[in-house]
Structure formats: structure tokens, C-alpha cells
Write an enzyme that holds these catalytic residues in place. Structure first.
Site, mmCIF file in Angstrom:
data_model
loop_
_atom_site.group_PDB
_atom_site.id
_atom_site.type_symbol
_atom_site.label_atom_id
_atom_site.label_comp_id
_atom_site.label_asym_id
_atom_site.label_seq_id
_atom_site.Cartn_x
_atom_site.Cartn_y
_atom_site.Cartn_z
ATOM 1 N N HIS A 132 0.868 -1.186 0.000
ATOM 2 C CA HIS A 132 0.000 0.000 0.000
ATOM 3 C C HIS A 132 0.912 1.246 0.000
ATOM 4 C CE1 HIS A 132 -3.468 2.371 0.301
ATOM 5 N NE2 HIS A 132 -3.919 2.057 1.496
ATOM 6 N N GLN A 135 -0.234 4.876 1.042
ATOM 7 C CA GLN A 135 -0.463 5.055 2.478
ATOM 8 C C GLN A 135 0.832 5.470 3.181
ATOM 9 O OE1 GLN A 135 -3.547 4.602 4.177
ATOM 10 N NE2 GLN A 135 -2.344 5.738 5.671
ATOM 11 N N ASP A 221 -2.734 -2.136 12.141
ATOM 12 C CA ASP A 221 -3.749 -2.174 11.089
ATOM 13 C C ASP A 221 -4.719 -3.300 11.458
ATOM 14 O OD1 ASP A 221 -5.125 -1.857 8.686
ATOM 15 O OD2 ASP A 221 -3.571 -2.774 7.440
ATOM 16 N N ARG A 289 -3.187 11.946 2.860
ATOM 17 C CA ARG A 289 -3.326 11.147 1.628
ATOM 18 C C ARG A 289 -3.614 12.095 0.468
ATOM 19 N NH1 ARG A 289 -5.018 5.795 1.932
ATOM 20 N NH2 ARG A 289 -4.638 5.842 -0.317
HETATM 21 N N1 NVA Z 1 -4.576 -3.993 5.354
HETATM 22 C C1 NVA Z 1 -5.856 -3.374 5.021
HETATM 23 C C2 NVA Z 1 -5.670 -1.950 4.650
HETATM 24 C C3 NVA Z 1 -6.932 -1.214 4.307
HETATM 25 C C4 NVA Z 1 -6.678 0.208 3.894
HETATM 26 C C5 NVA Z 1 -6.517 -4.155 3.906
HETATM 27 O O1 NVA Z 1 -5.813 -4.545 2.965
HETATM 28 O O2 NVA Z 1 -7.711 -4.396 3.984
HETATM 29 N N1 CP Z 2 -6.366 3.650 4.306
HETATM 30 C C1 CP Z 2 -7.058 3.410 3.191
HETATM 31 O O1 CP Z 2 -6.500 3.112 2.129
HETATM 32 O O2 CP Z 2 -8.409 3.548 3.325
HETATM 33 P P1 CP Z 2 -9.542 3.114 2.304
HETATM 34 O O3 CP Z 2 -9.587 1.614 2.298
HETATM 35 O O4 CP Z 2 -10.797 3.727 2.843
HETATM 36 O O5 CP Z 2 -9.207 3.635 0.935
#
Ligand code: NVA
Ligand code: CP
Length: 307
Positions: A132, A135, A221, A289
Site C-alpha cells: 500500500h 499510504q 492495522d 493522503r
Molecule cells: N490492510 C488493510 C488496509 C486497508 C486500507 C486491507 O488490505 O484491507
Molecule cells: N487507508 C485506506 O487506504 O483507506 P480506504 O480503504 O478507505 O481507501
């Protein structure tokens, strides 16, 4: 035609490029806060493809592109041919002929790599099972805003070794900081999947309290990421002792920050008193973001600018 630059994982960019992006993000944020119009991307189109749910990523990219004078188009798996088996290579050929930049949120990293290999325009990773990067771009920008350089600092990662964790680990190699990782047994970091160079920027701890000790930043997370919902019940049991609570924040440095990419589950990976407490940076993280990704969009579409 020169091959476009992509942002598919954090270490696609050098530290010097991140420093440039942070300088741009600071400027773009200040302009935005003082209601100055800044439209470098007039007539440019961002296509956003979502194969998983999102609030922040969609909103920050869509609002950000509009604020830069461009437009954003939202596609999801359900309503497009992507959900009916059109090969990702074909989709990339077509979508990249009609747009200037693409953001994708999907499952395996391989999908976005294949899209990028067939795209005429830059592709941004808006989250995959593995990474990600947007982020952590925003998170490090936030840390620097609040505490100064992250070089040499210690970040404690408590919980699942997921996409966000992998990206922190890549960032540690790029920015030269340390990550103390504590996961339950069976959920440890997989260095190859995390795409690490092996430069010893993380240490694993069986005890989450030991990982948090003297940290400059404590972060976590969700215990169950998108795509892993079938494991939810098992994970609730396995992660029970990996909650960031007030006791854990007390063993970190007194000025330590708490971060969470959101969405959060109070009472699971984080106690309400921590995420809603004075050390929490989560709302600035979320807001950043927008500013950090505007700098990223500008950089990938226009290259370096001096305005
Ligand atoms: N680790 C989480 C992050 C969401 C922004 C997911 O992949 O669902
Ligand atoms: N943190 C993040 O990416 O949030 P969303 O899943 O809401 O986009």
C-alpha cells in the site's frame, strides 16, 4: 514512446524522489489551505479501478485530481468488463489510450504489474494484497511534518504482516529507519513477499510490548485485511494479545505518535483511548493522503515542476 514511470511498490522511488514529493506536497497543501487555485492537470484524466472497497483512497484521488484541474473516472469490477474476465493486459491497452494516469486497487500484485507492463501511462498502486505505497507516502510525510526526519527512528509495527506492514519495511530501507515487528506466531514477515533488499532494517519480536519499547512511532492495522475475510474468526483468536493499548503506548517514547491507515476496529487492533487519545495522528494521516497523492499525480503526469 518512452516507458512511463509507475508507483507500484514503495521502493520504485528513490529517497531523493520522495524528498522532492514531500516538498511538493507541503507546497500544494499550503496553497490548498489558503484557497489558491492550482490547476496543472487541466484536461488530464485519471482512471481509478477498484476491485476492493475504499473510502479514503477513492476520495483522496478523486478530489485531488479535481483540485488539480483534471477529472477522475471511477471503474469497479462489478460494473466493468474487468469483472467478466477481460484480460488485464487488454484492459490496460484500452484504458491507457483514453487517459493520462491510472490508479488501481486490486488483489495480487501480479495483476497490477501486468496492467503496468501493458500501459502507455503511469500506474499507481492504490493497494494490493502485498503493498500500500500511497499510504506510507502519506504516513512518512505526516511523521516528518510532526516530528522531523524519520531517519534513524524506530517504528513499532504491532499485528499482521500485511500490505501496510510490508510497505513500512520497504520504506525503512529507503529512508534508513528501523522497524520492530511483532506478529502472532504463523503471521510473521515474509521478506521475499515484502520485496526487501535484505538490509537489516527490521527486527521481529515475539512480545508486542518488547517491540513497542522506546519506539518513536507505534502503528498497526486491521487483523483481517480485505480478501482474507474467510480467516476472520481464527484471526480474532490469534491476534487477541496484539492490541495497541495505553499500556503499550506507555513503554514507547513519551512523544511517540500512534498511526493507523484506517478503517480501524476499536477494541480489536487498537484501544479507543489510544486512537482517540493525544498521541494519535490518524486524522492528519488520512488528510495527508490528499496532499501527498496530489504531489504524486503531478510528478507522474508532468515530471518535476518548479512553480
Ligand atoms: N490492510 C488493510 C488496509 C486497508 C486500507 C486491507 O488490505 O484491507
Ligand atoms: N487507508 C485506506 O487506504 O483507506 P480506504 O480503504 O478507505 O481507501
Amino acid at each position: 514512446m518512452a516507458a512511463p514511470r509507475h508507483f507500484l511498490q514503495f521502493n520504485d522511488f528513490s529517497r531523493e524522489e520522495f524528498e522532492y514529493l514531500f516538498a511538493r506536497a507541503r507546497r500544494i497543501k499550503a496553497q490548498f489551505k489558503s484557497y489558491q487555485q492550482y490547476w496543472p492537470l487541466v484536461d488530464r484524466t485519471l482512471v481509478m479501478i477498484f476491485e476492493k472497497a475504499s473510502t479514503r483512497t477513492r476520495l483522496s484521488f478523486e478530489a485531488g485530481m479535481q483540485q488539480l484541474g483534471g477529472s477522475a473516472i471511477y471503474l469497479n469490477t462489478r460494473d466493468s468488463q474487468l469483472g467478466r474476465g477481460e484480460p488485464v493486459e487488454d484492459a490496460a491497452q484500452v484504458i491507457s489510450r483514453m487517459s493520462d494516469i491510472v490508479m488501481i486497487r486490486t488483489f495480487e500484485q501480479d495483476i497490477i504489474e501486468r496492467f503496468a507492463a501493458n500501459s502507455r501511462v503511469p500506474v499507481i498502486n492504490g493497494l494490493t494484497n502485498e503493498y500500500h505505497p500511497c499510504q506510507i507516502l502519506a504516513d512518512i510525510f505526516t511523521y516528518v511534518e510532526m516530528r522531523g526526519s524519520i531517519e534513524g527512528r524506530t517504528v513499532a509495527w504491532i499485528g499482521d504482516s500485511n500490505n501496510v506492514c510490508n510497505t513500512w519495511l520497504q520504506a525503512a530501507e529507503v529512508f534508513d529507519f528501523n522497524v520492530n515487528v511483532s506478529t502472532p506466531p504463523g503471521y510473521e514477515v515474509e521478506a521475499e513477499r515484502a520485496g526487501l533488499y535484505g538490509t537489516n532494517h527490521y527486527r521481529e519480536f515475539a512480545d508486542p510490548m518488547a517491540a513497542a519499547r522506546d519506539a518513536d512511532l507505534v502503528t498497526t492495522d486491521v487483523w483481517t485485511s480485505m480478501g482474507f475475510e474467510a480467516e476472520n474468526e481464527e484471526r480474532l483468536r490469534d491476534f487477541e494479545d496484539w492490541q495497541v493499548d495505553a499500556e503499550m503506548m506507555r513503554v514507547a517514547k513519551p512523544d511517540a505518535l500512534f498511526m493507523h491507515c484506517l478503517p480501524a476496529h476499536r477494541g480489536e487492533e487498537v484501544a479507543a483511548e489510544v486512537i482517540d487519545g493525544p498521541q494519535s495522528a490518524v486524522w492528519d494521516e488520512a488528510e495527508n493522503r490528499l496532499h501527498a497523492q496530489k504531489a504524486l499525480l503531478e510528478y507522474l503526469v508532468l515530471g518535476r515542476v518548479t512553480t
